[in-house]
Design a protein around this motif. Structure first.
Motif, PDB file in Angstrom:
ATOM      1  N   ARG A  15     -43.147  12.747  14.955  1.00  0.00           N
ATOM      2  CA  ARG A  15     -43.362  11.725  13.929  1.00  0.00           C
ATOM      3  C   ARG A  15     -42.089  11.650  13.106  1.00  0.00           C
ATOM      4  NH1 ARG A  15     -48.804  11.170  12.290  1.00  0.00           N
ATOM      5  NH2 ARG A  15     -48.038   9.701  10.737  1.00  0.00           N
ATOM      6  N   ALA A  16     -41.242  10.677  13.418  1.00  0.00           N
ATOM      7  CA  ALA A  16     -39.905  10.638  12.841  1.00  0.00           C
ATOM      8  C   ALA A  16     -39.916  10.458  11.329  1.00  0.00           C
ATOM      9  CB  ALA A  16     -39.090   9.515  13.487  1.00  0.00           C
ATOM     10  N   GLU A  17     -40.992   9.868  10.764  1.00  0.00           N
ATOM     11  CA  GLU A  17     -40.997   9.637   9.324  1.00  0.00           C
ATOM     12  C   GLU A  17     -41.037  10.934   8.518  1.00  0.00           C
ATOM     13  OE1 GLU A  17     -45.389   8.858  10.545  1.00  0.00           O
ATOM     14  OE2 GLU A  17     -43.394   8.837  11.441  1.00  0.00           O
ATOM     15  N   PHE A  18     -41.325  12.053   9.192  1.00  0.00           N
ATOM     16  CA  PHE A  18     -41.357  13.331   8.497  1.00  0.00           C
ATOM     17  C   PHE A  18     -40.035  14.096   8.619  1.00  0.00           C
ATOM     18  CE2 PHE A  18     -45.793  12.345   9.319  1.00  0.00           C
ATOM     19  CZ  PHE A  18     -46.347  12.525   8.057  1.00  0.00           C
ATOM     20  N   ASN A  19     -39.038  13.465   9.210  1.00  0.00           N
ATOM     21  CA  ASN A  19     -37.699  14.051   9.251  1.00  0.00           C
ATOM     22  C   ASN A  19     -36.956  13.621   7.993  1.00  0.00           C
ATOM     23  OD1 ASN A  19     -35.132  14.941   9.776  1.00  0.00           O
ATOM     24  ND2 ASN A  19     -34.762  13.575  11.506  1.00  0.00           N
ATOM     25  N   ALA A  20     -36.686  14.569   7.110  1.00  0.00           N
ATOM     26  CA  ALA A  20     -36.080  14.246   5.817  1.00  0.00           C
ATOM     27  C   ALA A  20     -34.696  13.627   5.959  1.00  0.00           C
ATOM     28  CB  ALA A  20     -36.003  15.501   4.950  1.00  0.00           C
ATOM     29  N   SER A  21     -33.990  13.935   7.031  1.00  0.00           N
ATOM     30  CA  SER A  21     -32.631  13.413   7.202  1.00  0.00           C
ATOM     31  C   SER A  21     -32.560  12.293   8.230  1.00  0.00           C
ATOM     32  CB  SER A  21     -31.684  14.544   7.617  1.00  0.00           C
ATOM     33  OG  SER A  21     -32.111  15.141   8.828  1.00  0.00           O
ATOM     34  N   ARG A  22     -33.689  11.702   8.553  1.00  0.00           N
ATOM     35  CA  ARG A  22     -33.695  10.658   9.577  1.00  0.00           C
ATOM     36  C   ARG A  22     -32.938   9.411   9.109  1.00  0.00           C
ATOM     37  NH1 ARG A  22     -37.557   6.205  10.866  1.00  0.00           N
ATOM     38  NH2 ARG A  22     -37.306   5.693  13.070  1.00  0.00           N
ATOM     39  N   GLU A  23     -33.229   8.965   7.892  1.00  0.00           N
ATOM     40  CA  GLU A  23     -32.603   7.745   7.415  1.00  0.00           C
ATOM     41  C   GLU A  23     -31.245   8.041   6.794  1.00  0.00           C
ATOM     42  OE1 GLU A  23     -33.832   4.771   7.843  1.00  0.00           O
ATOM     43  OE2 GLU A  23     -35.732   5.447   8.708  1.00  0.00           O
TER      44      GLU A  23
END
Length: 696
Positions: free
Chosen positions: A448-456
């Protein structure tokens, strides 16, 4: 080619710490004489930009000297006339920003109907100052293979510049990176308040194809230049011309042309487009509204739009929790010695003088001890499931997931618009607006990419604008007035909604998603936003008196900053030692502590007020270019700079006072909340400049 001024006598310069107050204009000087060497006063000098037909007119003084300021970089024709002499025409003069070349005129006797034409076949030598600089002109810029079409990268092609890979920037002549004065048309382009200069979004970067020239000043700058203790990067935009010009360059690399790495296990083709594209579209010409306005020879426009888009998909090897760990099994039989022993935190007790706990049978956490918050968190499906055994260890296997990351998608767009207008030969104005728009995301292997703090990638918008008016009031009085605006806004993207996912922690407000510090790529997901602004006013006055060219200038910059710092009001929760045997090394596993909800420490941060510093920067200068003799000029200057101690907008500020009494402890040293400015004023920043130039 790279061009450098070359005085023949070494220069003594005391440079100051202060972006350059002078914009991108050049100045042409010289002396008008007859065939006997006598001065010719009252000669009319007309300087024409051969592309825009912009005209500047001055008259030579009693000593035959003339001075033509505020010439934008480009190609010029000089025409000189005086009664009793043949008309003198000099073609093909190339003017470069911040330089003062000399063209001396020698008349021949004759009538004005006759003319003498000289065609320049070499670059003019700047003989009137001691400045050392390197220049990339428009014809060079269009041929340079600049990385990502970023103007800051052009510094890598210039002598004396050291690139620092880890810092994403450069050093000029070994000086500090953030001391570089970066300007666009004379207005600072650095990050407001922080003063950052880097290769990405710390400096607003215009389109390379829209630049007339990019110049680096290294040493020998006169008093009219400030903010240059680390060197100076000057970017000067082109102007439109009487001819319509359109250029387009596209660098496109489709994914089908890229071979995957030899050791890549998974195919990188799929539904996500893989490509790299950089294009630059520039248009310019006269401002014409059919039937209403014809701007030929008067009004010109220039516009550009450039992008740097990257969509890449890469394979990664990562570490994720195993299914056994999700079920509470931490035996890790494949690891030498098995898993680190874990203990029941709810059995903690003191036996005599020793604290102890009961071991969990089989190194397994029973389902009955699972914390409901941990269960809800794990049910979110944040991680992918492992697809290979990985490397065994006593805290769990590592490198047990080989996966294609999601798209690393970068969209960096920028656009500029500029208008030049000539009211009369001696009154001109131009305005420009520039915008850099940066968005994107990093690829990852999360379920679930939205839970990667450094994704954006943090969204950033850079804005820079200028309005410049130049006037020639008489043969010996000139003025340039400029107002500018520089802004950088950065933030991070929206974060997962705590209430939406049912993560209800008793007694904790659902303002941010909680940070469970258990590793496996999990990090804090707070929100921040900061906005910096520079509001700039500059004025430069030039007065000619005999052998003295006097310049007086003033610049004021009002800097505003608004900072919403990252905070975690819903908490950061740490689990180290939660399942360890007290005071016994090599026991306990954090993930097991998390399953049982045994938090060993937690912190809650909340910003109650925005940080809103405000400060003023004032710069005054006087510069005297004294022509002592035909072959000797003295550059004498003095600059004074003042940066006010900052204060916050609502006086919501704190500082440590070693002499104050702490109201809680009664001891010396306390946090105080003073009203007004913090710190003392420093009014002693005087910067003398001395540069003798001797030419043979």
């Amino acid at each position: 080619m790279y061009l450098r001024t070359a005085p023949l006598l070494a220069t003594l310069i005391v440079t100051g710490t202060a972006a350059g107050q002078t914009g991108g204009a050049a100045t042409l000087v010289g002396t008008v004489k007859d065939s006997t060497g006598a001065s010719v006063p009252g000669a009319k000098i007309t300087v024409v930009n051969t592309e825009t037909a912009f005209v500047t007119e001055v008259v030579s003084g009693d000593d035959g000297a003339y001075y033509v300021p505020y010439l934008v970089p480009g190609s010029y024709r000089v025409k000189v006339v005086s009664e009793g002499f043949k008309e003198f025409v000099r073609e093909g003069l190339t003017m470069r920003s911040a330089e003062t070349p000399r063209v001396d005129i020698q008349f021949e006797l004759g009538s004005l109907s006759e003319s003498v034409t000289v065609t320049a076949d070499a670059a003019l030598l700047a003989t009137e100052n001691t400045m050392s600089s390197y220049t990339m002109t428009a014809d060079v810029l269009k041929e340079v293979p600049g990385v990502m079409k970023r103007t800051v990268y052009l510094m890598q092609y210039m002598p004396g510049i050291i690139s620092v890979q880890s810092q994403g920037g450069q050093h000029i002549m070994g000086q500090a990176q953030n001391d570089i004065g970066a300007t666009m048309d004379g207005i600072t382009a650095k990050s407001p308040y922080t003063g950052v200069v880097n290769q990405v979004d710390g400096v607003i970067q215009g389109s390379i194809d829209a630049m007339e020239e990019v110049k680096v000043l290294t040493t020998g700058v006169s008093a009219e230049y400030g903010h240059t203790s680390g060197g100076s990067l000057k970017m000067v935009y082109k102007s439109g011309t009487n001819n319509l010009h359109v250029s387009f360059e596209d660098r496109h690399l489709p994914g089908k042309w890229v071979h995957r790495n030899y050791l890549t296990q998974l195919p990188t083709t799929g539904s996500t487009a893989w490509y790299y594209q950089t294009f630059d579209l520039v248009g310019s010409g006269p401002f014409i509204i059919p039937g209403l306005y014809n701007g030929r020879n008067k009004t010109f426009w220039l516009a550009d739009y450039a992008i740097n888009h990257e969509h890449t998909v890469n394979e990664s090897v990562g570490t994720v929790p195993t299914e056994a760990m999700f079920n509470g099994d931490f035996s890790f039989r494949d690891a030498p010695g098995g898993g680190l022993p874990i203990y029941n935190p709810f059995s903690t007790r003191q036996v005599g003088t020793t604290w102890t706990r009961d071991p969990l049978p089989g190194n397994i956490v029973p389902r009955s001890l699972f914390d409901p918050v941990a269960v809800k968190f794990l049910d979110l499906g944040i991680w992918q499931k492992p697809n290979q055994p990985g490397t065994p260890s006593r805290t769990g296997p590592s490198r047990n997931l080989v996966a294609l990351n999601t798209c690393r998608c970068l969209q960096r767009d920028r656009w500029d618009f500029k208008v030049d207008h000539q009211f009369s030969p001696n009154h001109k104005i131009f305005g420009r607006y520039s915008h850099g728009h940066h968005r994107g995301q990093n690829g990852d292997n999360f379920g679930r990419a939205e839970f990667n703090a450094s994704r954006e990638i943090n969204p950033v918008d850079d804005i820079n604008g200028v309005l410049n008016y130049s006037a020639i009031f008489s043969r010996n009085l000139f003025n340039e007035f400029r107002i500018g605006y520089n802004r950088r806004a950065a933030s991070n993207p929206s974060r997962p909604d705590l209430a939406k996912h049912g993560i209800d922690i008793p007694g904790v407000t659902p303002e941010t998603f909680p940070f469970f510090n258990i590793g496996f790529g999990i990090a804090g997901m707070g929100f921040f936003r900061n906005v910096g602004e520079d509001r700039v006013i500059q004025n430069n006055l030039t007065l000619l008196r005999g052998k003295h060219s006097l310049k007086f200038g003033y610049e004021v910059i009002w800097t505003l900053f608004s900072d919403k710092a990252t905070s975690l009001p819903s908490g950061q929760y740490n689990f180290g030692g939660g399942t360890a045997l007290p005071f016994t090394p090599n026991t306990g596993i954090d993930f097991a502590s998390f399953l049982m909800g045994t938090v060993t420490s937690a912190s809650f941060t909340k910003q109650l007020a925005l940080f809103l510093p405000r400060l003023w920067t004032h710069d005054w200068y006087i510069q005297d270019d004294w022509k002592v003799a035909r072959n000797l000029t003295l550059n004498l200057g003095l600059r004074w700079s003042y940066s006010s101690p900052f204060k916050t907008k609502w006086n919501q500020q704190s500082q440590f006072d070693p002499n104050a009494t702490d109201p809680v402890t009664g001891l010396r040293g306390a946090i105080t909340h003073p009203v007004g400015r913090i710190g003392k004023r420093d009014l002693n920043n005087f910067q003398p400049r001395l540069g003798p130039i001797l030419f043979t």
